[in-house]
Design an enzyme around this catalytic site. Structure first.
Site, PDB file in Angstrom:
ATOM      1  N   PRO A 109       0.837  -1.206   0.000  1.00  0.00           N
ATOM      2  CA  PRO A 109       0.000   0.000   0.000  1.00  0.00           C
ATOM      3  C   PRO A 109       0.872   1.257   0.000  1.00  0.00           C
ATOM      4  O   PRO A 109       1.919   1.286   0.649  1.00  0.00           O
ATOM      5  CB  PRO A 109      -0.837  -0.114   1.270  1.00  0.00           C
ATOM      6  CG  PRO A 109      -0.191  -1.160   2.104  1.00  0.00           C
ATOM      7  CD  PRO A 109       0.618  -2.038   1.189  1.00  0.00           C
ATOM      8  N   VAL A 110       0.438   2.268  -0.724  1.00  0.00           N
ATOM      9  CA  VAL A 110       1.256   3.474  -0.936  1.00  0.00           C
ATOM     10  C   VAL A 110       1.013   4.486   0.188  1.00  0.00           C
ATOM     11  O   VAL A 110      -0.130   4.749   0.551  1.00  0.00           O
ATOM     12  CB  VAL A 110       0.903   4.097  -2.304  1.00  0.00           C
ATOM     13  CG1 VAL A 110       1.676   5.388  -2.534  1.00  0.00           C
ATOM     14  CG2 VAL A 110       1.185   3.098  -3.421  1.00  0.00           C
ATOM     15  N   ALA A 112       1.716   4.198   3.308  1.00  0.00           N
ATOM     16  CA  ALA A 112       1.111   3.519   4.454  1.00  0.00           C
ATOM     17  C   ALA A 112       2.135   3.139   5.517  1.00  0.00           C
ATOM     18  O   ALA A 112       1.848   2.327   6.388  1.00  0.00           O
ATOM     19  CB  ALA A 112       0.373   2.279   3.973  1.00  0.00           C
ATOM     20  N   GLY A 113       3.336   3.701   5.417  1.00  0.00           N
ATOM     21  CA  GLY A 113       4.343   3.403   6.448  1.00  0.00           C
ATOM     22  C   GLY A 113       5.088   2.108   6.219  1.00  0.00           C
ATOM     23  O   GLY A 113       5.880   1.685   7.050  1.00  0.00           O
ATOM     24  N   GLY A 115       7.081   1.521   3.599  1.00  0.00           N
ATOM     25  CA  GLY A 115       8.268   1.698   2.763  1.00  0.00           C
ATOM     26  C   GLY A 115       8.038   1.506   1.273  1.00  0.00           C
ATOM     27  O   GLY A 115       8.932   1.050   0.548  1.00  0.00           O
ATOM     28  N   SER A 116       6.851   1.900   0.786  1.00  0.00           N
ATOM     29  CA  SER A 116       6.590   1.725  -0.659  1.00  0.00           C
ATOM     30  C   SER A 116       7.544   2.577  -1.489  1.00  0.00           C
ATOM     31  O   SER A 116       7.974   2.171  -2.576  1.00  0.00           O
ATOM     32  CB  SER A 116       5.138   2.087  -0.990  1.00  0.00           C
ATOM     33  OG  SER A 116       4.911   3.489  -0.883  1.00  0.00           O
ATOM     34  N   SER A 117       7.913   3.763  -0.980  1.00  0.00           N
ATOM     35  CA  SER A 117       8.807   4.640  -1.757  1.00  0.00           C
ATOM     36  C   SER A 117      10.187   4.005  -1.886  1.00  0.00           C
ATOM     37  O   SER A 117      10.806   4.030  -2.952  1.00  0.00           O
ATOM     38  CB  SER A 117       8.921   6.020  -1.099  1.00  0.00           C
ATOM     39  OG  SER A 117       9.480   5.923   0.188  1.00  0.00           O
ATOM     40  N   ALA A 119      10.908   0.736  -1.610  1.00  0.00           N
ATOM     41  CA  ALA A 119      10.843  -0.491  -2.414  1.00  0.00           C
ATOM     42  C   ALA A 119      10.808  -0.164  -3.904  1.00  0.00           C
ATOM     43  O   ALA A 119      11.490  -0.806  -4.710  1.00  0.00           O
ATOM     44  CB  ALA A 119       9.623  -1.312  -2.009  1.00  0.00           C
ATOM     45  N   ASP A 160      14.883   2.895   5.237  1.00  0.00           N
ATOM     46  CA  ASP A 160      13.936   2.137   4.402  1.00  0.00           C
ATOM     47  C   ASP A 160      14.615   1.532   3.164  1.00  0.00           C
ATOM     48  O   ASP A 160      14.478   0.325   2.924  1.00  0.00           O
ATOM     49  CB  ASP A 160      12.750   3.023   3.983  1.00  0.00           C
ATOM     50  CG  ASP A 160      11.841   3.383   5.151  1.00  0.00           C
ATOM     51  OD1 ASP A 160      12.157   2.986   6.291  1.00  0.00           O
ATOM     52  OD2 ASP A 160      10.824   4.055   4.927  1.00  0.00           O
TER      53      ASP A 160
HETATM   54  N1  ATP Z   1       3.916   1.272  -6.865  1.00  0.00           N
HETATM   55  C1  ATP Z   1       4.416   2.505  -6.979  1.00  0.00           C
HETATM   56  N2  ATP Z   1       4.611   3.061  -8.215  1.00  0.00           N
HETATM   57  C2  ATP Z   1       5.112   4.319  -8.328  1.00  0.00           C
HETATM   58  N3  ATP Z   1       5.442   5.111  -7.264  1.00  0.00           N
HETATM   59  C3  ATP Z   1       5.264   4.610  -6.030  1.00  0.00           C
HETATM   60  C4  ATP Z   1       4.754   3.286  -5.814  1.00  0.00           C
HETATM   61  N4  ATP Z   1       4.695   3.072  -4.478  1.00  0.00           N
HETATM   62  C5  ATP Z   1       5.139   4.219  -3.893  1.00  0.00           C
HETATM   63  N5  ATP Z   1       5.481   5.139  -4.798  1.00  0.00           N
HETATM   64  C6  ATP Z   1       5.950   6.521  -4.519  1.00  0.00           C
HETATM   65  O1  ATP Z   1       6.161   6.645  -3.123  1.00  0.00           O
HETATM   66  C7  ATP Z   1       5.277   7.668  -2.565  1.00  0.00           C
HETATM   67  C8  ATP Z   1       4.870   7.292  -1.164  1.00  0.00           C
HETATM   68  O2  ATP Z   1       6.027   7.342  -0.360  1.00  0.00           O
HETATM   69  P1  ATP Z   1       6.024   7.761   1.156  1.00  0.00           P
HETATM   70  O3  ATP Z   1       7.442   7.724   1.594  1.00  0.00           O
HETATM   71  O4  ATP Z   1       5.271   9.024   1.371  1.00  0.00           O
HETATM   72  O5  ATP Z   1       5.208   6.575   1.867  1.00  0.00           O
HETATM   73  P2  ATP Z   1       5.674   5.083   2.151  1.00  0.00           P
HETATM   74  O6  ATP Z   1       7.054   4.871   1.640  1.00  0.00           O
HETATM   75  O7  ATP Z   1       4.612   4.180   1.641  1.00  0.00           O
HETATM   76  O8  ATP Z   1       5.675   5.031   3.757  1.00  0.00           O
HETATM   77  P3  ATP Z   1       6.952   5.203   4.770  1.00  0.00           P
HETATM   78  O9  ATP Z   1       7.937   6.109   4.103  1.00  0.00           O
HETATM   79  O10 ATP Z   1       6.352   5.829   5.997  1.00  0.00           O
HETATM   80  O11 ATP Z   1       7.423   3.834   5.033  1.00  0.00           O
HETATM   81  C9  ATP Z   1       4.133   7.751  -3.569  1.00  0.00           C
HETATM   82  O12 ATP Z   1       3.486   9.006  -3.509  1.00  0.00           O
HETATM   83  C10 ATP Z   1       4.871   7.545  -4.890  1.00  0.00           C
HETATM   84  O13 ATP Z   1       5.516   8.742  -5.278  1.00  0.00           O
HETATM   85  C1  MEV Z   2       9.842   8.637   9.225  1.00  0.00           C
HETATM   86  C2  MEV Z   2      11.096   7.840   8.839  1.00  0.00           C
HETATM   87  O1  MEV Z   2      11.934   7.752  10.015  1.00  0.00           O
HETATM   88  C3  MEV Z   2      10.750   6.396   8.485  1.00  0.00           C
HETATM   89  C4  MEV Z   2       9.804   6.222   7.339  1.00  0.00           C
HETATM   90  O2  MEV Z   2       9.581   4.836   7.135  1.00  0.00           O
HETATM   91  C5  MEV Z   2      11.813   8.566   7.718  1.00  0.00           C
HETATM   92  C6  MEV Z   2      13.233   8.074   7.475  1.00  0.00           C
HETATM   93  O3  MEV Z   2      13.813   7.395   8.344  1.00  0.00           O
HETATM   94  O4  MEV Z   2      13.787   8.403   6.411  1.00  0.00           O
HETATM   95 MG    MG Z   3       8.651   6.178   2.186  1.00  0.00          MG
END
Ligand code: ATP
Ligand code: MEV
Ligand code: MG
Length: 333
Positions: A109-110, A112-113, A115-117, A119, A160
């Site tokens: 899930p995007v 959602a914490g 680490g989608s960014s 990955a 991440d």
């Molecule tokens: N499947 C995907 N395809 C393209 N871009 C993506 C995809 N998944 C994530 N991203 C990019 O990552 C952004 C979300 O990253 P963000 O760091 O805000 O949240 P997260 O990585 O899911 O959570 P966290 O950083 O807290 O673990 C999206 O807005 C998009 O730019």
């Molecule tokens: C909020 C944060 O600590 C974790 C995000 O998954 C940001 C980071 O470490 O880069």
């Molecule tokens: Mg992220």
């Protein structure tokens, strides 16, 4: 030529946000993956197909026999910025520029914490570098993934992309990591269904840190100490039951401190308390917060906790640690 690569999601067990200020943190890769396929084109264009990204602001209008689409190009470009930067850095590293197609499908899930960014950045660097004939180690990919997050978010600890590239169960501090002894973690992740932007949440914590350092610095220091304690417990000779009890207690303290930083939401707190009431030893936010996910440590109670999360309006996911980080799945010549 075509390359398919994949990289896992992660949960942060302890130390999100404080890790951005140089404190240690503990995280594990989990078995949800982002898949990126890269192939060479005949021309010099770069085409990105992101199958899981919904861009707000798409308008459709009709007339008699025609249909018109208008989209918010600014938002569309921004949402793909992690992928674009990852492609850019992989090409820079390879010292060649070529036309490529990049296609992304993801189980994560995007926003959602989980680490989608990271990955998507790691899997894109993995696929594109291999396509361009570059053999990068996982650690090199992790460093480039960190650069992508720094460029897009302005701030990132690098935890991440490191966990996503390396996999397993890691202790991380200022760009360095150590593998922790592998343990099965009886956890349940609870997804609120809403998303938070890591870039914005990290910036919000930074503003508080700057305006009230006398309050925020002690919170960040306490988080750092708590991570050291968690590491001591994980690497100790205690039996599993005692380890889980102590880790649960530390998780609850960590959640309270994250709440004090301002990154929790009503829904996250509801899921955290629902999990604890259903028998979890500990429950806390995982990742940046502001929506997204919490996780609970619930030995012998995973089903009950999953049900409680559902009743509280969240989506439970029972996940396992992924020992493997970046994976090249397929290379077709
Ligand atoms: N499947 C995907 N395809 C393209 N871009 C993506 C995809 N998944 C994530 N991203 C990019 O990552 C952004 C979300 O990253 P963000 O760091 O805000 O949240 P997260 O990585 O899911 O959570 P966290 O950083 O807290 O673990 C999206 O807005 C998009 O730019
Ligand atoms: C909020 C944060 O600590 C974790 C995000 O998954 C940001 C980071 O470490 O880069
Ligand atoms: Mg992220």
């Amino acid at each position: 030529m075509r390359v398919l690569a994949s990289a896992p999601a992660k949960i942060i067990l302890f130390g999100e946000h404080s890790v951005v200020y140089g404190k240690p943190a503990i995280a594990a890769a989990i078995n949800l993956r982002t898949y990126v396929e890269a192939e060479l084109r005949r021309d010099d264009r770069i085409r990105i197909e992101a199958h899981d990204i919904k861009v707000p602001g798409l308008t459709v209008s009709f007339s008699e026999n025609e249909i018109y689409f208008e989209s918010d190009y600014g938002k569309a470009a921004e949402v793909l910025s992690y992928v674009r930067q990852a492609i850019e850095l992989a090409m820079e590293e390879a010292g060649v520029r070529k036309g490529i197609n990049v296609s992304i499908t993801s189980q994560i899930p995007v926003g959602a914490g989980l680490g989608s960014s990271a990955a998507v950045a790691v899997a894109t660097i993995g696929a594109v570098s291999k396509l361009l004939g570059l053999e990068l180690t996982r650690e090199e990919v992790a460093k480039l993934g960190h650069k992508v997050e720094l460029l897009v978010q302005g701030a990132s600890s690098g935890i991440d992309p490191t966990v996503s590239a390396i996999g397993g169960f890691l202790y991380y501090e200022k760009g360095n990591f150590e593998h922790l002894p592998f343990m099965e973690l009886p956890i349940v992740v609870g997804y609120t269904g809403s998303s938070g932007s890591t870039k914005e949440l990290v910036a919000m914590v930074r503003r508080r840190y700057e305006s009230m350092p006398e309050l925020i610095v002690p919170i960040l220091n306490a988080m750092g100490k708590l991570v050291e304690k968690a590491k001591e417990v994980i690497t100790s000779e205690l039996d599993e039951e005692e380890k889980f009890a102590k880790l649960g207690e530390l998780m609850n303290i960590n959640h309270g401190l994250l709440d004090a930083l301002g990154v929790s939401t009503k829904k996250l707190s509801e899921l955290v308390y629902a999990a604890r009431t259903a028998g979890a030893l500990g429950a806390k936010i995982t990742g940046a917060g502001g929506g997204g996910c919490m996780y609970a440590l619930a030995p012998g109670k995973q089903r009950e906790v999953a049900t409680a999360i559902t009743i509280a309006g969240g989506t439970p996911m029972i996940t396992e640690i992924s020992r493997e980080g970046l994976r090249i799945e397929e290379v077709i010549k």
